[in-house]
Design an enzyme around this catalytic site. Structure first.
Site, PDB file in Angstrom:
ATOM      1  N   SER A   1       0.780  -1.258   0.165  1.00 50.35           N
ATOM      2  CA  SER A   1       0.144  -0.039   0.028  1.00 50.35           C
ATOM      3  C   SER A   1       0.959   1.241  -0.047  1.00 50.35           C
ATOM      4  O   SER A   1       2.063   1.278   0.276  1.00 50.35           O
ATOM      5  CB  SER A   1      -0.942   0.015   1.367  1.00 50.35           C
ATOM      6  OG  SER A   1      -1.491   1.356   1.300  1.00 50.35           O
TER       7      SER A   1
ATOM      8  N   TYR B   1      -2.517  -1.008  10.631  1.00 48.47           N
ATOM      9  CA  TYR B   1      -2.446  -1.322   9.159  1.00 48.47           C
ATOM     10  C   TYR B   1      -1.288  -0.950   8.504  1.00 48.47           C
ATOM     11  O   TYR B   1      -0.651  -1.967   7.585  1.00 48.47           O
ATOM     12  CB  TYR B   1      -3.739  -0.664   8.519  1.00 48.47           C
ATOM     13  CG  TYR B   1      -3.825  -0.740   7.014  1.00 48.47           C
ATOM     14  CD1 TYR B   1      -4.018  -1.892   6.601  1.00 48.47           C
ATOM     15  CD2 TYR B   1      -3.562   0.185   6.109  1.00 48.47           C
ATOM     16  CE1 TYR B   1      -4.388  -2.290   5.055  1.00 48.47           C
ATOM     17  CE2 TYR B   1      -3.558   0.062   4.811  1.00 48.47           C
ATOM     18  CZ  TYR B   1      -3.981  -1.104   4.283  1.00 48.47           C
ATOM     19  OH  TYR B   1      -3.919  -1.168   2.976  1.00 48.47           O
TER      20      TYR B   1
END
Length: 290
Positions: free
Chosen positions: A146, A160
């Site tokens: 990401s 995360y």
């Protein structure tokens, strides 16, 4: 071999393929002539996507898998090899998202995120790499991280982000490790993509405790890049053996650059050269702390 012919006749495994980026990757790869194993914990969803792609003439199968479970992943590898004989492309794309402050998060929150985002990738690598390393010819691994892998926490996503930092670090370390085997490694870093990742907890096992907060709802992320565009960029990066592929909305690119620069400024300050990461020579600057 020309890039346009590199994928045809080969086989890919894509995890997290019931929808979103995974389904788009499977579609892009199938359209380029690959046979594709679609794998997902959502058994109904992955079969539905497989049916849709077969209706378009693509050679695919759908397999239910829990990437956090090594035995489930081992069974996926056995099924994939039994069906297609070899795997040339492994796309470790399955991932989940959770919001919340670190101090308020439960250990179950962390364990769930890590079990899918990090351990799920490692389980797949351990299950598929032996056969891939024993083979010859073109082979590649793509791990989905990401843009958060390059950022400090920006919106209560520290846990995360930590898992995505791990995916990036493992991927960049894996790249030289597999180079001698002729296997390429690419890490895909999507930004704001129009997927259902906000609804990740629909598949959260009860063993990880109560659900975390969902402050932005559970719908598709708005004002985001289409999964199909992410998939196109990812596959182009695989074909050219890029180490990192970014895929984010055009309007967020400058903001992302600014956020990355903030991180580098923290490093510059810690090194004693604030604002100047590339001094002409160490002797031209006062010693750190002077």
């Amino acid at each position: 071999m020309p890039e346009s012919q590199l994928l045809a006749g080969r086989t890919a495994v894509v995890t997290g393929a019931a929808g979103g980026i995974g389904a788009a990757l499977a579609t892009e790869l199938g359209a380029r002539g690959m046979s594709v194993v679609l794998a997902d914990i959502d058994a109904e969803g992955v079969q539905r996507t497989a049916v849709e792609l077969r209706a378009r003439g693509m050679r695919v199968i759908g397999v239910e898998v829990d990437v956090s479970d090594p035995d489930s992943v081992a069974a996926l590898a056995d099924t994939s090899l039994a069906e297609f004989g070899s795997i040339e492309l492994l796309c470790n794309n399955a991932g989940v998202l959770l919001f919340g402050a670190v101090a308020d998060a439960s250990i179950g929150d962390w364990r769930w995120l890590a079990s899918v985002n990090v351990e799920g990738m490692l389980n797949c690598l351990h299950a598929f790499l032996p056969a891939m390393r024993a083979a010859s010819g073109w082979r590649h691994v793509m791990n989905t991280a990401s843009t958060h892998a390059f950022l400090p926490d920006t919106a209560h996503t520290a846990l995360y982000s930590a898992t995505k930092h791990a995916v990036l670090g493992i991927s960049l370390g894996l790249r030289p490790e597999l180079a001698d085997d002729g296997i390429g490694v690419t890490v895909l870093c999507p930004g704001q993509a129009a997927t259902g990742i906000l609804d990740s907890q629909r598949n959260r096992p009860e063993t990880f405790g109560r659900r975390g907060a969902e402050p932005f709802g559970t719908g598709v992320i708005p004002m985001a890049i289409a999964p199909e565009e992410v998939a196109r960029l990812a596959v182009e990066g695989i074909l050219t053996a890029e180490p990192i592929v970014f895929a984010l909305p055009e309007y967020t690119r400058d903001q992302f650059r600014d956020q990355v620069e903030q991180l580098w400024r923290l490093a510059d300050d810690a090194l004693g050269h604030p604002g100047d990461p590339y001094p002409e020579s160490a002797g031209s600057r006062p010693a750190a702390g002077a």
